[in-house]
Design a protein around this motif. Structure first.
Motif, PDB file in Angstrom:
ATOM      1  N   SER A 132      37.697  37.146  31.026  1.00 50.15           N
ATOM      2  CA  SER A 132      36.960  38.419  30.917  1.00 50.15           C
ATOM      3  C   SER A 132      37.058  39.253  32.192  1.00 50.15           C
ATOM      4  N   VAL A 133      37.946  38.855  33.120  1.00 49.36           N
ATOM      5  CA  VAL A 133      37.986  39.523  34.432  1.00 49.36           C
ATOM      6  C   VAL A 133      38.532  40.947  34.331  1.00 49.36           C
ATOM      7  N   ASP A 134      37.763  41.907  34.858  1.00 47.85           N
ATOM      8  CA  ASP A 134      38.220  43.303  34.918  1.00 47.85           C
ATOM      9  C   ASP A 134      38.962  43.576  36.223  1.00 47.85           C
ATOM     10  N   VAL A 135      38.376  43.087  37.338  1.00 47.99           N
ATOM     11  CA  VAL A 135      38.940  43.365  38.670  1.00 47.99           C
ATOM     12  C   VAL A 135      39.258  42.029  39.332  1.00 47.99           C
ATOM     13  N   LEU A 136      40.527  41.848  39.717  1.00 48.32           N
ATOM     14  CA  LEU A 136      40.964  40.583  40.322  1.00 48.32           C
ATOM     15  C   LEU A 136      41.313  40.804  41.788  1.00 48.32           C
ATOM     16  N   LEU A 137      40.628  40.064  42.683  1.00 45.08           N
ATOM     17  CA  LEU A 137      40.922  40.106  44.122  1.00 45.08           C
ATOM     18  C   LEU A 137      41.777  38.880  44.402  1.00 45.08           C
ATOM     19  N   ILE A 138      43.056  39.102  44.736  1.00 42.96           N
ATOM     20  CA  ILE A 138      44.021  37.997  44.713  1.00 42.96           C
ATOM     21  C   ILE A 138      44.812  37.863  46.011  1.00 42.96           C
ATOM     22  N   PRO A 139      44.913  36.622  46.550  1.00 47.01           N
ATOM     23  CA  PRO A 139      45.739  36.428  47.752  1.00 47.01           C
ATOM     24  C   PRO A 139      47.215  36.543  47.370  1.00 47.01           C
ATOM     25  N   VAL A 140      48.007  37.230  48.184  1.00 50.11           N
ATOM     26  CA  VAL A 140      49.420  37.443  47.840  1.00 50.11           C
ATOM     27  C   VAL A 140      50.365  37.090  48.984  1.00 50.11           C
ATOM     28  N   GLY A 141      49.828  36.618  50.122  1.00 48.99           N
ATOM     29  CA  GLY A 141      50.648  36.484  51.324  1.00 48.99           C
ATOM     30  C   GLY A 141      51.325  35.147  51.538  1.00 48.99           C
ATOM     31  N   GLY A 142      51.116  34.168  50.621  1.00 49.61           N
ATOM     32  CA  GLY A 142      51.752  32.862  50.802  1.00 49.61           C
ATOM     33  C   GLY A 142      51.152  32.106  51.983  1.00 49.61           C
ATOM     34  N   HIS A 144      49.160  29.731  53.236  1.00 49.00           N
ATOM     35  CA  HIS A 144      48.109  28.804  52.792  1.00 49.00           C
ATOM     36  C   HIS A 144      47.684  29.064  51.354  1.00 49.00           C
ATOM     37  N   THR A 145      48.265  30.070  50.713  1.00 50.99           N
ATOM     38  CA  THR A 145      47.841  30.431  49.357  1.00 50.99           C
ATOM     39  C   THR A 145      49.067  30.697  48.506  1.00 50.99           C
ATOM     40  N   ILE A 146      48.813  31.145  47.278  1.00 47.13           N
ATOM     41  CA  ILE A 146      49.923  31.558  46.420  1.00 47.13           C
ATOM     42  C   ILE A 146      50.700  32.701  47.085  1.00 47.13           C
ATOM     43  N   ASP A 147      51.996  32.728  46.817  1.00 54.52           N
ATOM     44  CA  ASP A 147      52.865  33.759  47.396  1.00 54.52           C
ATOM     45  C   ASP A 147      53.053  34.894  46.372  1.00 54.52           C
ATOM     46  N   PRO A 148      53.828  35.927  46.712  1.00 55.91           N
ATOM     47  CA  PRO A 148      53.956  37.061  45.797  1.00 55.91           C
ATOM     48  C   PRO A 148      54.391  36.683  44.369  1.00 55.91           C
ATOM     49  N   SER A 149      55.344  35.743  44.224  1.00 57.76           N
ATOM     50  CA  SER A 149      55.801  35.465  42.860  1.00 57.76           C
ATOM     51  C   SER A 149      54.755  34.687  42.063  1.00 57.76           C
ATOM     52  N   LYS A 150      54.063  33.747  42.725  1.00 61.89           N
ATOM     53  CA  LYS A 150      52.984  33.030  42.018  1.00 61.89           C
ATOM     54  C   LYS A 150      51.829  33.980  41.706  1.00 61.89           C
ATOM     55  N   ALA A 151      51.556  34.909  42.631  1.00 66.29           N
ATOM     56  CA  ALA A 151      50.480  35.890  42.395  1.00 66.29           C
ATOM     57  C   ALA A 151      50.789  36.703  41.144  1.00 66.29           C
ATOM     58  N   SER A 152      52.049  37.080  41.005  1.00 64.04           N
ATOM     59  CA  SER A 152      52.430  37.870  39.837  1.00 64.04           C
ATOM     60  C   SER A 152      52.268  37.052  38.550  1.00 64.04           C
ATOM     61  N   GLU A 153      52.538  35.754  38.633  1.00 61.39           N
ATOM     62  CA  GLU A 153      52.347  34.864  37.479  1.00 61.39           C
ATOM     63  C   GLU A 153      50.857  34.745  37.120  1.00 61.39           C
ATOM     64  N   VAL A 154      50.023  34.604  38.141  1.00 62.70           N
ATOM     65  CA  VAL A 154      48.576  34.491  37.920  1.00 62.70           C
ATOM     66  C   VAL A 154      48.045  35.765  37.242  1.00 62.70           C
ATOM     67  N   ILE A 155      48.532  36.930  37.696  1.00 65.20           N
ATOM     68  CA  ILE A 155      48.097  38.203  37.118  1.00 65.20           C
ATOM     69  C   ILE A 155      48.483  38.281  35.643  1.00 65.20           C
ATOM     70  N   SER A 156      49.694  37.817  35.305  1.00 64.39           N
ATOM     71  CA  SER A 156      50.094  37.905  33.902  1.00 64.39           C
ATOM     72  C   SER A 156      49.322  36.923  33.030  1.00 64.39           C
ATOM     73  N   LEU A 157      48.822  35.827  33.618  1.00 66.71           N
ATOM     74  CA  LEU A 157      47.992  34.885  32.855  1.00 66.71           C
ATOM     75  C   LEU A 157      46.578  35.419  32.639  1.00 66.71           C
ATOM     76  N   ILE A 158      45.995  36.005  33.699  1.00 71.83           N
ATOM     77  CA  ILE A 158      44.595  36.447  33.621  1.00 71.83           C
ATOM     78  C   ILE A 158      44.463  37.825  32.959  1.00 71.83           C
ATOM     79  N   GLU A 159      45.514  38.655  33.118  1.00 75.92           N
ATOM     80  CA  GLU A 159      45.532  40.008  32.537  1.00 75.92           C
ATOM     81  C   GLU A 159      44.309  40.861  32.916  1.00 75.92           C
ATOM     82  N   PRO A 160      44.021  40.971  34.221  1.00 80.37           N
ATOM     83  CA  PRO A 160      42.912  41.843  34.636  1.00 80.37           C
ATOM     84  C   PRO A 160      43.327  43.306  34.489  1.00 80.37           C
ATOM     85  N   LEU A 161      42.369  44.228  34.596  1.00 84.91           N
ATOM     86  CA  LEU A 161      42.697  45.646  34.474  1.00 84.91           C
ATOM     87  C   LEU A 161      42.990  46.270  35.836  1.00 84.91           C
ATOM     88  N   LEU A 162      42.285  45.794  36.877  1.00 86.50           N
ATOM     89  CA  LEU A 162      42.566  46.260  38.232  1.00 86.50           C
ATOM     90  C   LEU A 162      42.857  45.048  39.105  1.00 86.50           C
TER      91      LEU A 162
END
Length: 218
Positions: A132-142, A144-162
């Motif tokens: 139900s997430v409308d706004v997703l605050l997501i780490p993208v820098g790799g 210690h966290t997910i990197d840009p390509s994993k971030a893009s995968e997470v976004i397509s799974l969660i499908e937030p609006l912003l």
């Protein structure tokens, strides 16, 4: 109903945001040590801490006597429902960097999710909890966290609006992270100007995913 309540989202750099509407102010992952940004000395009702790392777990210097949430659970503060979801800081079930709490904030009509230092693509059950997430605050820098390509995968799974990227290299960021432009490129976008803040109302949400780059407050 008092009409569409407006939520203001301000980025203080790294993984630290202030989310505020008329009734409540929440601060996420305030840095304790010097990540290069000014440490926010602000009023807060709630401070969430995704994991106990000095870049994310400052508990001092806040006005307003905030409640601190630093783990999984369900909480309610001033009509905001807050859910902490257990995840990991790495891809090995926490074996190398331990746990990470993803926080979900349900304000009046708008749901915001802060992924903390998420280190893996969420499981099916976690994705369902975030459906139900409308706004997703997501780490993208790799690093210690997910990197840009994993971030893009997470976004397509969660499908937030912003989507608001965080935890990336800026002029002042001390950690050796990747830049936001690497992430934008991964999303098929060109570099875009940073906004000073983001104002969100239920009726202003886009119909499909949009990325918003924020400038850090200094």
């Amino acid at each position: 109903d008092h009409g569409d309540s407006s939520m203001d989202i301000t980025w203080f750099g790294h993984s630290c945001f202030r989310l505020s509407d008329r009734g409540v102010t929440i601060v996420t992952d305030p840095p304790n040590d010097d990540m290069g940004y000014d440490r926010p000395r602000i009023r807060a009702d709630v401070v969430t801490i995704s994991h106990e790392h000095p870049g994310h777990n400052n508990r001092i210097g806040f006005r307003g006597g905030p409640k601190f949430f630093d783990g999984p659970g369900e909480y309610e503060v001033k009509d905001v429902f807050i859910t902490g979801i257990a995840t990991y800081h790495d891809t090995r079930g926490g074996a190398s960097r331990g746990g990470n709490t993803v926080f979900l904030f349900e304000f009046d009509g708008v749901t915001i999710c802060h992924l903390g230092d998420l280190g893996h693509v969420p499981t099916q059950a976690q994705v369902e909890a975030l459906s139900s997430v409308d706004v997703l605050l997501i780490p993208v820098g790799g690093l210690h966290t997910i990197d840009p390509s994993k971030a893009s995968e997470v976004i397509s799974l969660i499908e937030p609006l912003l989507v608001v990227p965080m935890h990336y290299k800026t002029r002042v960021e001390k950690a050796k992270l990747q830049t936001v432009n690497k992430f934008l490129k991964e999303m098929g976008l060109s570099p875009m100007p940073a906004q000073p803040e983001l104002k969100v109302t239920k009726s202003s949400l886009p119909s499909e995913t949009q990325i918003v780059v924020l400038d850090y407050k200094h």
